[in-house]
Scaffold this motif. Structure first.
Motif, PDB file in Angstrom:
ATOM      1  N   LEU A 136      62.977  66.598 105.849  1.00  8.62           N
ATOM      2  CA  LEU A 136      61.830  67.262 105.204  1.00  8.62           C
ATOM      3  C   LEU A 136      62.180  68.691 104.805  1.00  8.62           C
ATOM      4  CD1 LEU A 136      58.887  66.017 107.468  1.00  8.62           C
ATOM      5  CD2 LEU A 136      59.453  65.272 105.150  1.00  8.62           C
ATOM      6  N   MET A 137      62.874  69.407 105.686  1.00 10.52           N
ATOM      7  CA  MET A 137      63.245  70.788 105.374  1.00 10.52           C
ATOM      8  C   MET A 137      64.242  70.848 104.220  1.00 10.52           C
ATOM      9  SD  MET A 137      63.610  72.338 109.249  1.00 10.52           S
ATOM     10  CE  MET A 137      64.455  73.807 108.666  1.00 10.52           C
ATOM     11  N   GLY A 138      65.108  69.864 104.118  1.00 11.25           N
ATOM     12  CA  GLY A 138      66.121  69.885 103.073  1.00 11.25           C
ATOM     13  C   GLY A 138      65.626  69.445 101.718  1.00 11.25           C
ATOM     14  N   THR A 139      64.547  68.643 101.708  1.00 10.43           N
ATOM     15  CA  THR A 139      64.051  68.116 100.435  1.00 10.43           C
ATOM     16  C   THR A 139      62.788  68.813  99.937  1.00 10.43           C
ATOM     17  OG1 THR A 139      62.859  66.380 101.661  1.00 10.43           O
ATOM     18  CG2 THR A 139      65.055  65.843 100.821  1.00 10.43           C
ATOM     19  N   LEU A 140      62.020  69.401 100.826  1.00  2.71           N
ATOM     20  CA  LEU A 140      60.772  70.069 100.436  1.00  2.71           C
ATOM     21  C   LEU A 140      60.867  71.550 100.790  1.00  2.71           C
ATOM     22  CD1 LEU A 140      58.214  67.402 101.714  1.00  2.71           C
ATOM     23  CD2 LEU A 140      59.066  67.703  99.389  1.00  2.71           C
ATOM     24  N   PRO A 141      61.002  72.423  99.814  1.00  3.16           N
ATOM     25  CA  PRO A 141      61.178  73.855 100.104  1.00  3.16           C
ATOM     26  C   PRO A 141      60.029  74.438 100.920  1.00  3.16           C
ATOM     27  CG  PRO A 141      61.739  73.378  97.826  1.00  3.16           C
ATOM     28  CD  PRO A 141      61.127  72.136  98.373  1.00  3.16           C
ATOM     29  N   TRP A 142      58.791  74.016 100.646  1.00  4.02           N
ATOM     30  CA  TRP A 142      57.671  74.612 101.385  1.00  4.02           C
ATOM     31  C   TRP A 142      57.687  74.210 102.863  1.00  4.02           C
ATOM     32  CZ3 TRP A 142      54.003  71.697 103.894  1.00  4.02           C
ATOM     33  CH2 TRP A 142      53.925  70.343 103.552  1.00  4.02           C
ATOM     34  N   VAL A 143      58.194  72.995 103.153  1.00  4.58           N
ATOM     35  CA  VAL A 143      58.331  72.587 104.552  1.00  4.58           C
ATOM     36  C   VAL A 143      59.388  73.438 105.249  1.00  4.58           C
ATOM     37  CG1 VAL A 143      58.980  70.686 106.079  1.00  4.58           C
ATOM     38  CG2 VAL A 143      57.557  70.238 104.080  1.00  4.58           C
ATOM     39  N   ARG A 144      60.465  73.739 104.544  1.00  2.40           N
ATOM     40  CA  ARG A 144      61.509  74.587 105.125  1.00  2.40           C
ATOM     41  C   ARG A 144      60.967  75.978 105.440  1.00  2.40           C
ATOM     42  NH1 ARG A 144      67.649  74.043 103.885  1.00  2.40           N
ATOM     43  NH2 ARG A 144      68.497  75.598 105.306  1.00  2.40           N
ATOM     44  N   VAL A 145      60.152  76.522 104.531  1.00  5.07           N
ATOM     45  CA  VAL A 145      59.578  77.847 104.760  1.00  5.07           C
ATOM     46  C   VAL A 145      58.690  77.841 105.999  1.00  5.07           C
ATOM     47  CG1 VAL A 145      58.006  79.583 103.809  1.00  5.07           C
ATOM     48  CG2 VAL A 145      59.721  78.514 102.337  1.00  5.07           C
ATOM     49  N   VAL A 146      57.957  76.755 106.194  1.00  4.54           N
ATOM     50  CA  VAL A 146      57.024  76.684 107.319  1.00  4.54           C
ATOM     51  C   VAL A 146      57.740  76.411 108.640  1.00  4.54           C
ATOM     52  CG1 VAL A 146      55.087  75.377 108.282  1.00  4.54           C
ATOM     53  CG2 VAL A 146      55.089  75.989 105.860  1.00  4.54           C
ATOM     54  N   LEU A 147      58.696  75.465 108.644  1.00  6.04           N
ATOM     55  CA  LEU A 147      59.290  74.991 109.899  1.00  6.04           C
ATOM     56  C   LEU A 147      60.554  75.727 110.324  1.00  6.04           C
ATOM     57  CD1 LEU A 147      58.868  71.112 109.632  1.00  6.04           C
ATOM     58  CD2 LEU A 147      57.409  72.775 110.806  1.00  6.04           C
ATOM     59  N   GLU A 148      61.255  76.346 109.392  1.00  3.62           N
ATOM     60  CA  GLU A 148      62.528  76.969 109.755  1.00  3.62           C
ATOM     61  C   GLU A 148      62.392  78.029 110.842  1.00  3.62           C
ATOM     62  OE1 GLU A 148      66.541  78.056 107.328  1.00  3.62           O
ATOM     63  OE2 GLU A 148      64.675  78.917 106.579  1.00  3.62           O
TER      64      GLU A 148
END
Length: 290
Positions: free
Chosen positions: A120-132
């Protein structure tokens, strides 16, 4: 004339028909044997140094037990002696097996969660911003920092141990997967989309196979971290378990049993890492390890 010369030049270096082919893999086999020999020599040197330290009596036997004392502890914890079976009613292999079961369940669940989060973090930029930030926060926490909280939440049975191992194993897989998925070859992704592949098909058929070597490295790191955390997980109600054995022996200054437990963890950890390497070589044969 020129044709005959060119044919002769092409066949000059070829083996004549019926001649035996040169051996394949012999240099690799020799290099592997040299590595094994060097490791055996290094191990023998360490054992000799250990025995020398014991002979010189540089430290008390309580602090540095002899190899013979550790061997005696191995025999005692692996059999029944004076009416006592193993250590605290369980043999060494049983303690180790229970710890390995906890690691497989806990670290396996953490690795699966890390894989999903990483995709999810690698394919959806907004998920990466939230979860990283959350993943990075968990990655920096030592296991003992949140183990007490897990005990408050789940008690002292198996649940807090499994949760601790899962939380410790999740961040390495998530970080490795996110990085590998985000750096998937753009040309392959665009080619898959050009022939009509859906987003899910692109991920399963192109992105994940290209990211597989890095994902497997993250899994190896995750199981290594989980193994190093098992002693912390078994500090509370850890018997039976190899970490509980070490903790209990430490209370009674049984350094030979403590060293034996450390050897059991280290050797079994090497075997687990070797199995994961073999799995990596099988699933990603284009990336070999020496």
């Amino acid at each position: 004339m020129s044709t005959s010369i060119s044919v002769q030049e092409r066949t000059a270096g070829a083996a004549p028909p019926g001649a035996p082919e040169p051996p394949v893999g012999r240099p690799e086999r020799a290099a592997r044997l040299r590595r094994v020999g060097l490791r055996v020599v290094a191990l023998a040197a360490l054992l000799a140094l250990w025995q020398l330290v014991v002979w010189l009596e540089l430290w008390s036997p309580v602090l540095v037990p002899s190899p013979a004392a550790v061997w005696h502890a191995l025999l005692e914890t692996s059999s029944t002696h004076d009416g006592v079976r193993g250590y605290q009613g369980h043999t060494l292999i049983e303690h180790l097996g229970i710890s390995l079961r906890r690691i497989v369940i806990g670290a396996g669940a953490g690795a699966a969660a890390g894989l999903a989060i990483g995709v999810l973090m690698g394919t959806l930029p907004w998920v990466r911003v939230v979860l990283e930030p959350a993943v990075a926060f968990l990655r920096t926490l030592p296991p003992l920092a949140y183990f007490s909280l897990l005990i408050i939440w789940f008690g002292i049975d198996e649940a807090p141990k499994l949760w601790l191992l899962a939380i410790a194993a999740m961040p390495p897989v998530a970080v490795a997967t996110a990085s590998a998925v985000a750096s998937a070859p753009t040309a392959l992704v665009e080619a898959a989309r050009a022939i009509g592949a859906r987003r899910g098909q692109v991920i399963t058929s192109v992105v994940l196979p290209s990211a597989l070597p890095e994902i497997l490295i993250g899994v190896r790191l995750a199981f290594g971290i989980a193994y190093s955390s098992v002693v912390a997980a078994e500090t509370v109600n850890g018997l039976p378990g190899i970490g509980g054995l070490i903790r209990d022996a430490q209370r009674y200054n049984q350094s030979d049993t403590v060293v034996l437990g450390l050897f059991a963890i280290g050797i079994s950890g090497l075997l687990i890492d070797a199995l994961l390497r073999a799995l990596e070589n099988r699933l990603a044969p284009w990336r070999r390890h020496v």
